[in-house]
Scaffold this active site. Structure first.
Site, PDB file in Angstrom:
ATOM      1  N   GLY A  12       0.811  -1.222   0.000  1.00  0.00           N
ATOM      2  CA  GLY A  12       0.000   0.000   0.000  1.00  0.00           C
ATOM      3  C   GLY A  12       0.838   1.262   0.000  1.00  0.00           C
ATOM      4  N   GLY A  14      -0.411   4.296   0.369  1.00  0.00           N
ATOM      5  CA  GLY A  14      -1.276   5.353   0.903  1.00  0.00           C
ATOM      6  C   GLY A  14      -0.497   6.167   1.923  1.00  0.00           C
ATOM      7  N   VAL A  80      -1.524  -7.448  -4.359  1.00  0.00           N
ATOM      8  CA  VAL A  80      -1.091  -8.534  -3.467  1.00  0.00           C
ATOM      9  C   VAL A  80      -2.327  -9.372  -3.172  1.00  0.00           C
ATOM     10  CG1 VAL A  80      -0.123  -9.121  -1.220  1.00  0.00           C
ATOM     11  CG2 VAL A  80       0.673  -7.068  -2.426  1.00  0.00           C
ATOM     12  N   GLU A 171     -18.807  17.347   2.938  1.00  0.00           N
ATOM     13  CA  GLU A 171     -17.973  17.968   1.902  1.00  0.00           C
ATOM     14  C   GLU A 171     -18.571  17.765   0.512  1.00  0.00           C
ATOM     15  OE1 GLU A 171     -13.740  17.474   4.306  1.00  0.00           O
ATOM     16  OE2 GLU A 171     -14.176  16.117   2.660  1.00  0.00           O
ATOM     17  N   ALA A 316      -6.126  10.281   8.203  1.00  0.00           N
ATOM     18  CA  ALA A 316      -4.747  10.325   7.706  1.00  0.00           C
ATOM     19  C   ALA A 316      -3.682  10.436   8.803  1.00  0.00           C
ATOM     20  CB  ALA A 316      -4.614  11.493   6.724  1.00  0.00           C
ATOM     21  N   GLN A 317      -3.919  11.248   9.850  1.00  0.00           N
ATOM     22  CA  GLN A 317      -2.877  11.458  10.859  1.00  0.00           C
ATOM     23  C   GLN A 317      -2.416  10.162  11.540  1.00  0.00           C
ATOM     24  OE1 GLN A 317      -0.559  13.338  12.138  1.00  0.00           O
ATOM     25  NE2 GLN A 317      -0.947  14.775  10.510  1.00  0.00           N
TER      26      GLN A 317
HETATM   27  C1  LIG Z   1     -13.271  10.630   0.404  1.00  0.00           C
HETATM   28  C2  LIG Z   1     -12.336  10.601   1.582  1.00  0.00           C
HETATM   29  C3  LIG Z   1     -12.079  11.754   2.291  1.00  0.00           C
HETATM   30  C4  LIG Z   1     -11.219  11.732   3.377  1.00  0.00           C
HETATM   31  N1  LIG Z   1     -10.965  12.906   4.039  1.00  0.00           N
HETATM   32  C5  LIG Z   1     -10.074  12.901   5.042  1.00  0.00           C
HETATM   33  C6  LIG Z   1      -9.732  14.111   5.701  1.00  0.00           C
HETATM   34  O1  LIG Z   1     -10.245  15.179   5.346  1.00  0.00           O
HETATM   35  N2  LIG Z   1      -8.815  14.067   6.695  1.00  0.00           N
HETATM   36  C7  LIG Z   1      -8.244  12.891   7.087  1.00  0.00           C
HETATM   37  O2  LIG Z   1      -7.400  12.912   7.989  1.00  0.00           O
HETATM   38  N3  LIG Z   1      -8.549  11.732   6.510  1.00  0.00           N
HETATM   39  C8  LIG Z   1      -9.445  11.697   5.496  1.00  0.00           C
HETATM   40  N4  LIG Z   1      -9.762  10.522   4.882  1.00  0.00           N
HETATM   41  C9  LIG Z   1      -9.205   9.265   5.407  1.00  0.00           C
HETATM   42  C10 LIG Z   1      -7.773   9.039   4.968  1.00  0.00           C
HETATM   43  O3  LIG Z   1      -7.633   9.289   3.597  1.00  0.00           O
HETATM   44  C11 LIG Z   1      -7.399   7.606   5.311  1.00  0.00           C
HETATM   45  O4  LIG Z   1      -7.533   7.440   6.707  1.00  0.00           O
HETATM   46  C12 LIG Z   1      -5.980   7.290   4.898  1.00  0.00           C
HETATM   47  O5  LIG Z   1      -5.854   7.353   3.502  1.00  0.00           O
HETATM   48  C13 LIG Z   1      -5.572   5.911   5.405  1.00  0.00           C
HETATM   49  O6  LIG Z   1      -4.269   5.656   4.987  1.00  0.00           O
HETATM   50  P1  LIG Z   1      -3.814   4.165   4.704  1.00  0.00           P
HETATM   51  O7  LIG Z   1      -2.354   4.234   4.385  1.00  0.00           O
HETATM   52  O8  LIG Z   1      -4.245   3.267   5.798  1.00  0.00           O
HETATM   53  O9  LIG Z   1      -4.659   3.697   3.437  1.00  0.00           O
HETATM   54  P2  LIG Z   1      -4.838   4.347   1.997  1.00  0.00           P
HETATM   55  O10 LIG Z   1      -4.377   5.744   1.975  1.00  0.00           O
HETATM   56  O11 LIG Z   1      -6.229   4.044   1.621  1.00  0.00           O
HETATM   57  O12 LIG Z   1      -3.843   3.493   1.105  1.00  0.00           O
HETATM   58  C14 LIG Z   1      -4.001   2.129   0.885  1.00  0.00           C
HETATM   59  C15 LIG Z   1      -3.258   1.765  -0.385  1.00  0.00           C
HETATM   60  O13 LIG Z   1      -3.153   0.369  -0.467  1.00  0.00           O
HETATM   61  C16 LIG Z   1      -3.385  -0.040  -1.807  1.00  0.00           C
HETATM   62  N5  LIG Z   1      -3.846  -1.430  -1.740  1.00  0.00           N
HETATM   63  C17 LIG Z   1      -4.868  -1.915  -0.980  1.00  0.00           C
HETATM   64  N6  LIG Z   1      -4.952  -3.241  -1.101  1.00  0.00           N
HETATM   65  C18 LIG Z   1      -3.966  -3.610  -1.943  1.00  0.00           C
HETATM   66  C19 LIG Z   1      -3.552  -4.877  -2.460  1.00  0.00           C
HETATM   67  N7  LIG Z   1      -4.155  -6.031  -2.127  1.00  0.00           N
HETATM   68  N8  LIG Z   1      -2.512  -4.902  -3.335  1.00  0.00           N
HETATM   69  C20 LIG Z   1      -1.888  -3.742  -3.705  1.00  0.00           C
HETATM   70  N9  LIG Z   1      -2.241  -2.537  -3.230  1.00  0.00           N
HETATM   71  C21 LIG Z   1      -3.260  -2.477  -2.361  1.00  0.00           C
HETATM   72  C22 LIG Z   1      -4.426   0.951  -2.325  1.00  0.00           C
HETATM   73  O14 LIG Z   1      -4.371   1.052  -3.728  1.00  0.00           O
HETATM   74  C23 LIG Z   1      -3.979   2.235  -1.637  1.00  0.00           C
HETATM   75  O15 LIG Z   1      -3.090   2.969  -2.438  1.00  0.00           O
HETATM   76  C24 LIG Z   1     -10.615  10.507   3.785  1.00  0.00           C
HETATM   77  C25 LIG Z   1     -10.870   9.355   3.061  1.00  0.00           C
HETATM   78  C26 LIG Z   1     -11.729   9.386   1.971  1.00  0.00           C
HETATM   79  C27 LIG Z   1     -11.984   8.124   1.199  1.00  0.00           C
END
Ligand SMILES: Cc1cc2nc3c(=O)[nH]c(=O)nc-3n(C[C@H](O)[C@H](O)[C@H](O)COP(=O)(O)OP(=O)(O)OC[C@H]3O[C@@H](n4cnc5c(N)ncnc54)[C@H](O)[C@@H]3O)c2cc1C
Length: 424
Positions: A12, A14, A80, A171, A316-317
């Site tokens: 991931g 993200g 994955v 939003e 995100a934080q």
């Molecule tokens: C519409 C929306 C608005 C948001 N607004 C806010 C906000 O204003 N403020 C805030 O703090 N948070 C916000 N969030 C939440 C925040 O974006 C998430 O909490 C954050 O992105 C989580 O990070 P992460 O690394 O866990 O996952 P993600 O950022 O979701 O990243 C996961 C990654 O893993 C990859 N992935 C998943 N499974 C697989 C696999 N099997 N094989 C290969 N790749 C894979 C995906 O493609 C992705 O790129 C928002 C979320 C959304 C959807």
């Protein structure tokens, strides 16, 4: 002879995965970041792509570009499919097997339909760039279709139902209203009155439940003043191809249900024995590793990390702070140093409602509303974007939209032509 360096796989790219990789840039390990997309998505601004405020390229950044100068980090594009925890390897969907010494699972979350019938089939989620572009295409297409066949308005083609009164639902509702009132109303001069309706449905008693009550009330008043119909204490029980059913309230004819009601953690197969907490989050130990496998770390939306007795929110934080912590933990393990527990630093929360209107809450007890909160929201989101080009492009778009009310991104790509069945 040079020693073989420990191999770290990060699932991931993200917020969590990117932070973990960055934290490992000076550690003697070989890191591979794996993602199904070749870009990182800035999810907090996805709603602006969905409502034609920004282009996808403004809020996405190529992962290879981010790590171009970091010699120990490589990227692999792909899905994955399964992790073999006992043997320390994972399977890619193309059949490749990759070995690891340390694994960071940062695969995030997916739309949670809470078992409501028809959501996966007929509702639009907003979790990925594909989702955002699909929503944008669909909304613009509804206007084009109604322009050619005005009778479709009566069938709900310009009724847009948003489910979930949290930050994402608020939003989307605010941004859609601005798109309708200031852009599409002028683009489609043939419509009489205000044919477009936005209905925001929330099953709880107020909007923005994670914020103070006064902030939720502020959001409600703003949205209602702009023309959004808000239904509190109302649950959606079914989504169909041409409508949805709510309780109480009955049926609404609509071709567009945007599901912003919540997410649940998602992961590849192979974690069947790991206890799952609310929101589909994996139970983790104090340093964010799995209790059964201390070389496997789980972060971000998938991790059940806690602050006191409560699970951290799926935002995100926590993901970024957990990513940094796990990078440090892997470095400590490689250097045979002591492991440390993860400590979350609460930086507060914010949500925007629309033009000149946002809410901010800081952990020192300070709460802002309206214009100052909106400026703080704009500034923070701008500096958190990856890459100077993206920041510059978003800033230019925002300034342009602010002064002209124009939305240059109101383009329909890859969708059926008017008269053909809709994309969804
Ligand atoms: C519409 C929306 C608005 C948001 N607004 C806010 C906000 O204003 N403020 C805030 O703090 N948070 C916000 N969030 C939440 C925040 O974006 C998430 O909490 C954050 O992105 C989580 O990070 P992460 O690394 O866990 O996952 P993600 O950022 O979701 O990243 C996961 C990654 O893993 C990859 N992935 C998943 N499974 C697989 C696999 N099997 N094989 C290969 N790749 C894979 C995906 O493609 C992705 O790129 C928002 C979320 C959304 C959807």
């Amino acid at each position: 002879m040079e020693q073989v360096r420990p191999r770290v796989l990060i699932i991931g790219a993200g917020f969590g995965g990117m932070a973990a990789a960055r934290a490992l840039r000076r550690t003697r390990v070989d890191v591979t970041v794996i993602d199904r997309n070749n870009y990182h998505t800035f999810q907090p601004l996805l709603y602006q792509v969905a409502t034609a405020g920004l282009e996808p390229g403004d809020i996405a950044y190529a992962v290879r570009g981010v790590f171009r100068k970091q010699k120990n980090i490589s990227f692999r594009l792909g899905e994955v499919s399964e992790v073999a925890l006992e043997d320390r390897f994972l399977w890619m969907a193309d059949g490749t097997r990759l070995h690891y010494d340390f694994l960071v699972v940062a695969s995030g979350a997916e739309t949670n339909d809470f078992g409501v019938e028809g959501v996966s089939q007929y509702a639009f989620g907003l979790k990925s760039m594909d989702d955002a572009v699909r929503i944008r295409n669909h909304i613009l297409l509804q206007f084009e279709l109604c322009n050619s066949r005005p009778e479709l308005v009566k069938e709900g083609a310009l009724t847009f139902v948003i489910v979930g009164g949290g930050p994402t639902g608020v939003e989307v509702a605010g941004a859609l209203m601005e798109l309708f009132n200031h852009v599409l109303r002028k683009d489609f001069r043939g419509f009489t009155g205000d044919p477009a309706r936005i209905v925001l449905v929330e099953q709880g008693p107020r909007l923005l439940p994670s914020f103070h009550q006064r902030q939720g009330n502020f959001a409600r008043k703003k949205l209602e003043r702009w023309g959004v119909e808000i239904e509190l204490g109302v649950r959606l029980v079914r989504v169909e191809s041409d409508g949805c059913v709510r309780e109480p309230g009955g049926r609404i004819d609509t071709k567009t249900v945007i599901w912003a009601a919540g997410v649940r953690g998602t992961s590849p197969r192979g974690f069947g024995a790991v206890p799952v907490l609310s929101g589909g989050r994996f139970e983790v130990s104090g340093n964010l590793s799995l209790t059964s496998h201390n070389e496997v770390f789980v972060i971000g939306d998938l991790a059940g990390a806690r602050i006191g007795d409560s699970l951290l929110p799926q935002v995100a934080q926590p993901a970024m702070q957990e990513g940094r912590h796990v990078g440090n933990e892997i470095r400590a393990a490689v250097r045979k140093k002591e492991s440390r527990p993860f400590k979350y630093r609460d930086l507060g929360q914010m949500a925007t409602i629309g033009r000149h209107a946002a809410v901010v809450e800081l952990p020192i007890g300070l709460a802002l509303r309206g214009y100052p909160a909106w400026i703080a929201w704009l500034f923070l989101h701008l500096i958190k974007l990856i890459g100077f080009r993206n920041r510059a492009s978003v800033l230019v778009n925002w300034v342009w939209n602010y002064f002209t009310y124009d939305r240059t991104a109101r383009l329909i790509f890859g969708s059926p032509r008017p008269g053909e069945p809709s994309a969804k």
